[in-house]
Design a protein around this motif. Sequence first.
Motif, short mmCIF file in Angstrom:
data_model
loop_
_atom_site.label_atom_id
_atom_site.label_comp_id
_atom_site.label_asym_id
_atom_site.label_seq_id
_atom_site.Cartn_x
_atom_site.Cartn_y
_atom_site.Cartn_z
N HIS A 35 16.86 -18.56 6.03
CA HIS A 35 16.51 -17.26 5.45
C HIS A 35 16.53 -17.28 3.93
CE1 HIS A 35 16.27 -14.72 9.14
NE2 HIS A 35 17.00 -15.72 9.63
N THR A 171 7.55 -14.41 8.06
CA THR A 171 8.24 -15.66 7.76
C THR A 171 7.83 -16.19 6.39
OG1 THR A 171 6.48 -16.83 8.92
CG2 THR A 171 8.46 -16.33 10.17
N HIS A 222 10.28 -13.71 16.21
CA HIS A 222 10.39 -13.35 14.79
C HIS A 222 9.68 -12.05 14.45
CE1 HIS A 222 11.41 -17.63 13.14
NE2 HIS A 222 12.41 -17.06 13.75
N TYR A 227 14.64 -10.03 12.49
CA TYR A 227 14.21 -10.85 11.36
C TYR A 227 13.69 -9.95 10.23
CZ TYR A 227 12.00 -14.90 9.06
OH TYR A 227 11.65 -15.88 8.16
N ARG A 230 16.46 -8.21 8.34
CA ARG A 230 17.18 -9.06 7.39
C ARG A 230 16.37 -9.25 6.12
NH1 ARG A 230 19.52 -8.00 11.34
NH2 ARG A 230 21.41 -8.95 12.18
N ARG A 231 15.09 -9.43 6.28
CA ARG A 231 14.24 -9.59 5.10
C ARG A 231 14.26 -8.32 4.25
NH1 ARG A 231 8.58 -12.82 4.70
NH2 ARG A 231 8.17 -12.43 2.51
N ILE A 311 23.11 -13.33 12.53
CA ILE A 311 21.92 -13.68 13.30
C ILE A 311 22.23 -14.67 14.42
CG2 ILE A 311 20.27 -13.21 11.45
CD1 ILE A 311 20.28 -16.21 10.81
N GLY A 336 15.42 -19.07 12.83
CA GLY A 336 15.51 -17.68 12.39
C GLY A 336 16.65 -16.89 12.98
#
Length: 385
Positions: A35, A171, A222, A227, A230-231, A311, A336
Amino acid sequence: MDPVASAEHLFAERYGRRPAGVWSAPGRVNLIGEHTDYNDGFVFPFAIDKRTTVALGDRDDRLIRVASTFSPDVVELHIDELSPDAVSGWAAYPLGVAWALGEFGADLAHVRGVDLHIDSDVPVGAGLSSSAALECAVALALDEHWGLGFDRPTLAKVGRLAENRVVGAPTGIMDQSASLLGEHDAGVFLDCRSLDADVIPLGFAASGLSLLVIDTKVEHAHSTGGYAARRASCEAGARALGVESLRDLHVGDLARAQEVLDDETFRRVRHVVTENQRVLDTVRSLREHGAGSIGPMLDASHVSMRDDFEISVPELDLAVETAQANGAIGARMTGGGFGGAAIALVIDALVPVITKAVGAAFAEHGYRAPAIFTVHASQGARRDA
């Protein structure tokens, strides 16, 4: 039957003629740096000896047809109709790559259609980037067949754009870079801001070490919420701290970050900042002290992903803890998160010991039996025939 002969046979079986060529690209294991890629940070993956193969045949019209061994369907689309919303499901990967090539300047108005058949032995859902293997094999095949002349860093960007815009997975560029730039017995140390890549010898075999993959069989996706959440936390943390990305922070900045951010966002930020440092430490330790020295960084990475980035899942934690308890030099989840695989760096003689111990631990906890296998650093995407 070897992979090339198998690809040619499957293509002929599906389309009734021989293909014009066969290309392949590997999956990847990320040794460390999770990440960090979409935060402009550092990653250190390597291409593995499990590959996705694409057989390609020319057409005299402007249709692209895609078929695979993992779907009974043949999906077709006119080149003029390529768009991010034109297709869904597994075909979004290869057709998304064709669209993305146009976004990077390929003149798709003057190319002929193709038939593609896709086969793979990269485990799906294990965190070994079966998606990037597919994207990169197709990207290289179309680039060469259509005479586009893109270099490999650009093809990595093509694969990332396809995954972001067409598949809908937010991603970074690590997976495609590893699949395209990988070399035998080496990792790809990638600066995700500059995209500078340095191929670093791993020396696992010379050190009597194996990298064991423990596929928990817990599948992840993803493009679903974890995911993306978190981004979003990372982006929010960067904004609150007044930096372009978390790459601009160092371990010494974490005290200020803790004062500014809420607890959850702080922990997300702390993972990325410390993980970047662990990548740098791993590369330096490999160069100065050899493969046997990197275990502490792998172990610390897992703790950070489990506790700060949150995660991991119980199956991944059990795989890591069991490998460590049975002599692994270091172990961590990879990929991920929210499922997938763990990796363990182990002395060759302990491979069967750890394999047996992890299998027994999973059975004792009532978990699905994991798939456990070794991987070796392999050559990146290539034309095979």
